[in-house]
Design an enzyme around this catalytic site. Structure first.
Site, mmCIF file in Angstrom:
data_model
loop_
_atom_site.group_PDB
_atom_site.id
_atom_site.type_symbol
_atom_site.label_atom_id
_atom_site.label_comp_id
_atom_site.label_asym_id
_atom_site.label_seq_id
_atom_site.Cartn_x
_atom_site.Cartn_y
_atom_site.Cartn_z
ATOM 1 N N ARG A 1 0.828 -1.207 0.000
ATOM 2 C CA ARG A 1 0.000 0.000 0.000
ATOM 3 C C ARG A 1 0.865 1.259 0.000
ATOM 4 O O ARG A 1 0.594 2.228 -0.720
ATOM 5 C CB ARG A 1 -0.923 -0.030 1.225
ATOM 6 C CG ARG A 1 -2.037 0.988 1.173
ATOM 7 C CD ARG A 1 -3.208 0.560 2.046
ATOM 8 N NE ARG A 1 -4.186 1.623 2.108
ATOM 9 C CZ ARG A 1 -4.301 2.471 3.142
ATOM 10 N NH1 ARG A 1 -3.522 2.332 4.193
ATOM 11 N NH2 ARG A 1 -5.197 3.417 3.125
ATOM 12 N N HIS B 1 0.770 3.937 -2.973
ATOM 13 C CA HIS B 1 0.389 5.327 -2.682
ATOM 14 C C HIS B 1 1.533 6.289 -2.988
ATOM 15 O O HIS B 1 1.292 7.446 -3.340
ATOM 16 C CB HIS B 1 -0.062 5.457 -1.227
ATOM 17 C CG HIS B 1 -1.437 4.908 -0.989
ATOM 18 N ND1 HIS B 1 -2.255 5.348 0.039
ATOM 19 C CD2 HIS B 1 -2.149 3.965 -1.638
ATOM 20 C CE1 HIS B 1 -3.403 4.681 -0.002
ATOM 21 N NE2 HIS B 1 -3.347 3.844 -1.007
ATOM 22 N N ASN C 1 -3.764 8.212 3.473
ATOM 23 C CA ASN C 1 -2.485 7.715 3.993
ATOM 24 C C ASN C 1 -2.411 7.663 5.517
ATOM 25 O O ASN C 1 -1.394 7.239 6.073
ATOM 26 C CB ASN C 1 -1.338 8.586 3.464
ATOM 27 C CG ASN C 1 -1.121 8.401 1.984
ATOM 28 O OD1 ASN C 1 -1.412 7.341 1.435
ATOM 29 N ND2 ASN C 1 -0.638 9.430 1.317
ATOM 30 N N HIS D 1 -5.206 -7.072 -2.768
ATOM 31 C CA HIS D 1 -6.217 -7.121 -1.697
ATOM 32 C C HIS D 1 -6.389 -8.535 -1.134
ATOM 33 O O HIS D 1 -7.222 -8.755 -0.275
ATOM 34 C CB HIS D 1 -7.562 -6.587 -2.202
ATOM 35 C CG HIS D 1 -7.596 -5.096 -2.343
ATOM 36 N ND1 HIS D 1 -8.697 -4.408 -2.811
ATOM 37 C CD2 HIS D 1 -6.660 -4.153 -2.072
ATOM 38 C CE1 HIS D 1 -8.428 -3.115 -2.834
ATOM 39 N NE2 HIS D 1 -7.199 -2.929 -2.394
#
Length: 324
Positions: free
Chosen positions: A61, A65, A93, A192
């Site tokens: 992640r 990001h 975040n 995921h």
């Protein structure tokens, strides 16, 4: 000029070009300048993953990001200052973790070869290594040579990071903006298969999907009932739920089977089933071998988004602050 002198001149040219004007990511970028770099990243990462098995999801992640805002430049690591709110303090975040591990890796690298290895490369390598721990082998190739950005703005994180509420059209455009395809969108959504989701990012699908107190009809009704026992109100912003129930710590392709059963928790998961091309890719990813191969390629493409190389950016001494 004798052979020895030719060799030294060649090495000097390689070092100068490699560290200053390379312009491209490449394999083993630090082979000469910091031979132990990738071993140090792996050793520290594996030490932490061994005691905290939620880290691989956190690193994927973080890397994602980071790359979606100004490219893979380590800007997500920068702290806010008195006159600037940085990316890490943007709403998407707020729940990022693993910064302490990045700092430990950087600290060791600075002792071994000061001012050489970028924070952006550390994030890319640590992400790969954290997932690879489970398999005891490297799961994809990480090309290196990224340099660190000096700008980090929360507003840009909000504008660029895909939302869990996006429909397919918006998701596709968001990825296209970063030169990523529908294939990349579907394959990278497979991440995921590990990690958790916060209730407030999907509870509208359970309680008030169209504003009439109803559930999202595209979510498996039995699964929705289970989720309601965990996320008991629209205002719950602290409870987390496994994105891949019963297997959220194992990196595999089970996400795609769950998706086909209408058990993806986010609207952005369910959205992948609304497009024929994306649905076909989901069907292909049900093969584990196919998924691992494609994930490796998509991570490589994602890790190359708008990278700073050559003389652009800087090599930060500390990952959370720009060099003074």
């Amino acid at each position: 000029m004798d052979n020895l002198n030719i060799f030294f001149v060649s090495m000097l040219v390689f070092l100068v070009l490699g560290s200053c004007n390379g312009g491209e990511l490449r394999k083993s970028f630090y082979r000469i300048s910091c031979p132990e770099a990738e071993n140090i990243v792996r050793n520290v990462t594996w030490k932490h993953v061994a005691s905290k098995n939620s880290l691989p999801a956190k690193f994927i992640r973080m890397h994602f990001h980071d790359c979606f805002v100004r490219g893979c430049d380590g800007s997500v690591l920068l702290d806010s200052t008195s006159n600037n709110t940085a990316e890490k303090d943007a709403i998407p975040n707020k729940s990022l973790e693993g910064f302490d591990v990045i700092d430990e890796i950087k600290s060791q690298l600075e002792k071994t070869c000061p001012g050489v290895v970028s924070c952006a490369d550390i994030v890319a390598l640590a992400t790969r290594d954290s997932v690879s721990f489970q398999f005891n082998r490297s799961m994809w190739e990480v090309l290196t040579g990224r340099r660190d950005g000096t700008i980090s703005r929360a507003s840009e994180a909000l504008a660029n990071i895909p939302s869990p509420f996006f429909n397919f059209t918006t998701l596709k455009q968001s990825f296209a903006n970063k030169s990523l395809t529908v294939q990349d969108l579907v394959v990278l959504s497979g991440a995921h298969t590990i990690g958790v989701g916060h209730c407030n990012f999907f509870s509208n699908r359970l309680y008030n999907f169209t504003g009439k107190g109803d559930a999202d009809p595209s979510l498996n009704s039995t699964y929705a009932a289970t989720l309601r026992t965990k996320c008991q109100s629209l205002s719950d912003n602290t409870t987390t739920v496994e994105m891949d129930p019963g297997s959220s710590l194992t990196f595999d392709n089970r996400y795609f089977s769950i998706l086909k059963q209408q058990q993806g928790i986010f609207q952005s998961d369910a959205a992948l089933l609304t497009n024929k091309g994306a649905s076909n890719i989901i069907d292909e990813m049900v093969s584990a071998g196919k998924f691992f191969t494609e994930f490796s390629q998509s991570m490589k493409r994602m890790g190359a988004i708008d990278v700073l190389t050559g003389t652009a950016g800087e090599i930060r001494k500390k990952c959370n602050v720009v060099n003074s």
